[in-house]
Design an enzyme around this catalytic site. Structure first.
Site, mmCIF file in Angstrom:
data_model
loop_
_atom_site.group_PDB
_atom_site.id
_atom_site.type_symbol
_atom_site.label_atom_id
_atom_site.label_comp_id
_atom_site.label_asym_id
_atom_site.label_seq_id
_atom_site.Cartn_x
_atom_site.Cartn_y
_atom_site.Cartn_z
ATOM 1 N N ASP A 521 -9.257 6.916 7.631
ATOM 2 C CA ASP A 521 -8.774 6.711 9.018
ATOM 3 C C ASP A 521 -7.523 7.797 8.257
ATOM 4 O O ASP A 521 -7.468 9.239 8.965
ATOM 5 C CB ASP A 521 -7.690 6.761 9.843
ATOM 6 C CG ASP A 521 -7.191 5.090 9.785
ATOM 7 O OD1 ASP A 521 -7.305 5.390 7.994
ATOM 8 O OD2 ASP A 521 -6.522 4.624 10.197
ATOM 9 N N GLU A 660 -1.113 3.647 17.488
ATOM 10 C CA GLU A 660 -2.108 5.009 17.572
ATOM 11 C C GLU A 660 -1.697 5.524 18.463
ATOM 12 O O GLU A 660 -1.715 6.610 18.850
ATOM 13 C CB GLU A 660 -3.509 4.196 16.836
ATOM 14 C CG GLU A 660 -3.298 3.946 15.504
ATOM 15 C CD GLU A 660 -2.101 2.620 14.964
ATOM 16 O OE1 GLU A 660 -2.134 2.410 13.434
ATOM 17 O OE2 GLU A 660 -2.482 1.498 16.354
ATOM 18 N N THR A 746 1.674 8.775 7.976
ATOM 19 C CA THR A 746 0.906 8.132 8.863
ATOM 20 C C THR A 746 1.801 7.103 9.399
ATOM 21 O O THR A 746 0.761 5.868 10.423
ATOM 22 C CB THR A 746 -0.588 7.526 7.597
ATOM 23 O OG1 THR A 746 -1.763 7.088 8.819
ATOM 24 C CG2 THR A 746 -0.528 6.697 6.685
#
Length: 760
Positions: A521, A660, A746
């Site tokens: 990802d 997320e 991230t």
């Protein structure tokens, strides 16, 4: 977003097997000095005593019952007196039984210690046979076991056992009255981070036995137990004796211990402890804390489903999430300061391979953004004072990937927001240690010891999730070596085959699993973010091309419409040819995709496909919301299999505080200003307060379909760093984290786009 697995992320070495004692295996324990005979005699006496009084009661009761005028029976005055005396005697009998039970437990403990001592002496070669007389360890333990059996007085209450021998374990009775145990209620003691040791000596014991265990440790090795802390009945594990020591002499060591208020625990100071530390104010009653939280939860519900939402109510939402950050942070500070993460159910900290206070470093920028500046400065000062040496010596099984996104990213973001030069200096130390592990081609290994991750290969994410941090470090220091090395990885991966712009996680094998989830990802995520960070320059247009092709490949191979009309993201098992086998499994991790699509769609290069890609982003964000809304708890699972939102095909129903979904909704809210994303975030936060809140933080949840609260005793560092940060930004209409000025790594650490970043 974080790629650690729900089982714990990094691999850990196998546990050493513990040798079982005779009591655990069922083998017969050797009696000590006639103990078994005396115990059997005591139990025979108790049985005879009880039977005698039962017979007397029955006989006398029949004789003394008198008839009243109505024909009913009532006990006479004499019978009432007798009943009272019998009740008193039965109470005394219960006390004696309990005392004998405690003696039995103590004798078993001493027998185990005796066996261990003898075994150690044999193995060390000090003695040819067990000590049978004199003052050796074996004889001393035998004498203590014998004394424990002979002592039959009931235990006295009080905060100290000084001046009384009643109920004292033999270990303590041999000390003079002025050198016996002292106890402090409702206070735990924390070891200085990175020094000393603490371990559970035994579970299911009394405070006296716990202190005896501490005293015995000191006899074997002076200073090895400064204090023993007995956990509460509600802790996990309950009534466990934690031995804490190994940080110097007793006096100096006690000065280094940090007292923390904790309801129900008992600090046990062994004989000769010296001056007792000053205790903090007693903790609030847990029942009152829970009751206060329930009242607060009712007020949060009043802010749900209101449209339009006034500015005052919107501010109340942001304030509530700030208080959640404060609760999580204060719990970490009180129970896990200087350690990697918090076990919120047990109210304890633990190190998880990192061994550099990863929650503290990961939380810095969140503390700053929500306005907890005092907490920020306290944590930043501690990090600067304590972590430099730790960073220089990082080695072994510490994950480079997680250290980069959590710790390096956290320090750089904290510096960017606060302009505290000492934080940048610390980040440089860590950055150099990380860079030394990256090879000349820009490939990053799994850990500082090298090796490969759970997939048995160098993965896309490991080498493709370091560029944002290193480029920023090069820019603010003027040292180009950080950037130059890691950017070479893009040349490496572009030389390998892909499936329409999608690489398998094990890119070197040019086959295998293709996913927008774990191990892949953040590689795709950084393509567009690195492009934006550098100012979308023509010289870096290859990053846009890689991103654009990956989006097209995802639509072709990974996106599927479910029978319920929702848009799902699956995985592909690629054999290296033109097609691959589709697997209907959508991970929570993939909920970053809406934000990823929106970032590209709002770049000048994405103008032509903007409408279509924003529509796709909206449909995936909706699926992520349904992952939450469909569950009885209102919380999303780790993944959804077979496109069934009822999770009937899913065996991973846990929620480990992942960010997320909130991340995707925040990006969509920023770009569209659609209020539904803010509402989704708020409903999710209220569900967290209802199901995940515990008095010592926020706990992970075992099964989001189960309304009987079953926790996983873990609060990952990314809960404060990411999840609460995105939920707060969703509700804070005045925040300054604008996407034309910042790019988030991230782990949700905002870094200024290089055009706006500080210069060396």
């Amino acid at each position: 977003m974080v790629k650690s697995s729900p089982a714990g992320g990094q691999r850990t070495a196998g546990k050493r097997s513990r040798q079982k004692t005779s009591l655990e295996t069922g083998a017969e324990a050797q009696p000590v000095n006639g103990y078994l005979f005396r115990r059997n005699l005591c139990w025979a006496f108790i049985a005879a005593f009880g039977l005698t009084w039962t017979a007397v009661l029955l006989f006398t009761g029949q004789q003394l019952l008198v008839q009243d005028d109505s024909g009913g029976q009532r006990p006479s005055y004499e019978a009432a007196k007798l009943q009272s005396k019998v009740t008193a005697l039965e109470s005394e009998l219960a006390v004696v039984r309990e005392d004998l039970t405690q003696k039995d437990r103590l004798v078993m403990i001493l027998q185990q210690q005796l066996a261990t001592a003898r075994s150690q002496r044999f193995s060390s070669g000090d003695l040819a046979e067990p000590a049978k007389s004199g003052t050796g360890t074996g004889r001393l333990l035998e004498n203590r076991a014998d004394e424990a059996v002979q002592s039959g007085s009931p235990q006295q209450s009080g905060s100290s056992l000084r001046g009384s021998l009643l109920g004292q374990p033999a270990e303590l009775r041999r000390y003079p009255p002025e050198h016996r145990c002292d106890f402090q209620m409702h206070v735990d003691y924390r070891m200085p981070p990175g020094s000393g040791s603490e371990e559970i000596a035994q579970s299911g014991v009394s405070r006296e036995v716990c202190c005896a265990l501490c005293a015995d440790r000191n006899e074997q090795r002076p200073g090895s137990c400064l204090v023993a802390v007995l956990s509460s009945q509600d802790d996990s594990p309950a009534l466990s004796c934690w031995i804490k020591g190994g940080i110097g002499t007793r006096t100096a060591g006690l000065d280094l211990l940090r007292p923390v208020s904790k309801h129900g625990v008992t600090a046990c100071f062994p004989p000769g402890h010296g001056r007792l530390p000053t205790t903090p104010p007693p903790p609030p009653d847990p029942n009152h804390v829970v009751a206060d939280h329930e009242r607060g939860l009712a007020k949060l519900s009043e802010l749900t489903g209101v449209a339009p939402l006034s500015a005052s109510m919107q501010q109340q939402r942001a304030d509530a999430i700030r208080e959640a950050v404060r609760h999580a942070w204060t719990s970490y500070k009180n129970h896990a300061w200087g350690m990697d993460e918090l076990n919120p159910v047990a109210g304890r900290g633990r190190n998880r391979n990192f061994n550099h206070a990863v929650t503290l470093v990961d939380s810095l920028d969140t503390l700053w953004l929500v306005g907890l500046k005092d907490e920020f400065h306290e944590a930043a000062t501690w990090a600067v004072d304590h972590l430099g040496t730790k960073f220089k010596t990082l080695a072994g099984s510490v994950s480079i990937f997680e250290t980069t996104i959590r710790s390096l990213g956290g320090l750089l973001s904290a510096y960017d927001l606060s302009q505290e030069k000492s934080l940048l200096d610390l980040a440089v130390v860590l950055g150099r240690r990380i860079l030394s592990s990256v090879n000349a081609q820009g490939v990053t290994p799994y850990t500082f010891a090298g090796g490969r991750g759970g997939m048995g290969c160098n993965s896309l994410a490991e080498s493709g999730t370091i560029q944002l941090e290193m480029r920023y470090l090069s820019h603010v220091t003027g040292d180009k070596s950080f950037e130059e090395k890691v950017m070479r990885f893009y040349d490496v991966v572009r030389k390998t085959r892909s499936l329409d712009g999608l690489w398998p996680n094990c890119y070197g094998s040019q086959r295998g699993k293709i996913t927008m989830g774990a191990d892949g990802d953040s590689f795709y995520e950084y393509l567009i973010k690195v492009f934006i960070q550098g100012g979308r320059k023509e010289s870096e247009s290859f990053l846009w091309s890689m991103y654009d092709e990956a989006v097209k490949g995802m639509e072709k191979h990974v996106v599927r419409k479910g029978g319920d009309g929702l848009t799902y993201l699956g995985t592909v098992s690629w054999d290296g040819n033109e097609n691959g086998a589709y697997v209907a499994e959508m991970e929570h991790l993939t909920c970053f995709v809406p934000g990823w699509l929106a970032l590209g769609a709002h770049s000048p290069q994405g103008e032509q496909s903007r409408s279509h890609r924003m529509e796709l982003a909206e449909s995936i964000a909706t699926t992520c919301w349904k992952m939450y809304e469909t569950q009885p708890t209102g919380i999303g699972p780790e993944r959804v299999k077979s496109q069934r939102m009822d999770l009937s095909s899913t065996n991973t129903r846990e929620y480990i505080l992942r960010p997320e979904a909130a991340e995707g909704w925040w990006y969509m809210s920023e770009f569209t200003q659609d209020p539904k994303y803010r509402e989704w975030g708020w409903k999710t936060f209220v569900a967290f307060e209802k199901w995940l809140w515990v008095p010592n933080g926020y706990a992970s949840y075992q099964d989001v379909t189960n309304m009987n609260k079953r926790y996983i005793d873990r609060m990952e560092s990314f809960f404060i760093a990411e999840t609460l940060k995105y939920l707060y930004l969703l509700q804070d209409t005045s925040h300054t984290m604008k996407l034309d000025r910042y790019v988030f790594n991230t782990e949700a650490h905002p870094l200024s786009i290089l055009e706006f970043a500080p210069h060396p």
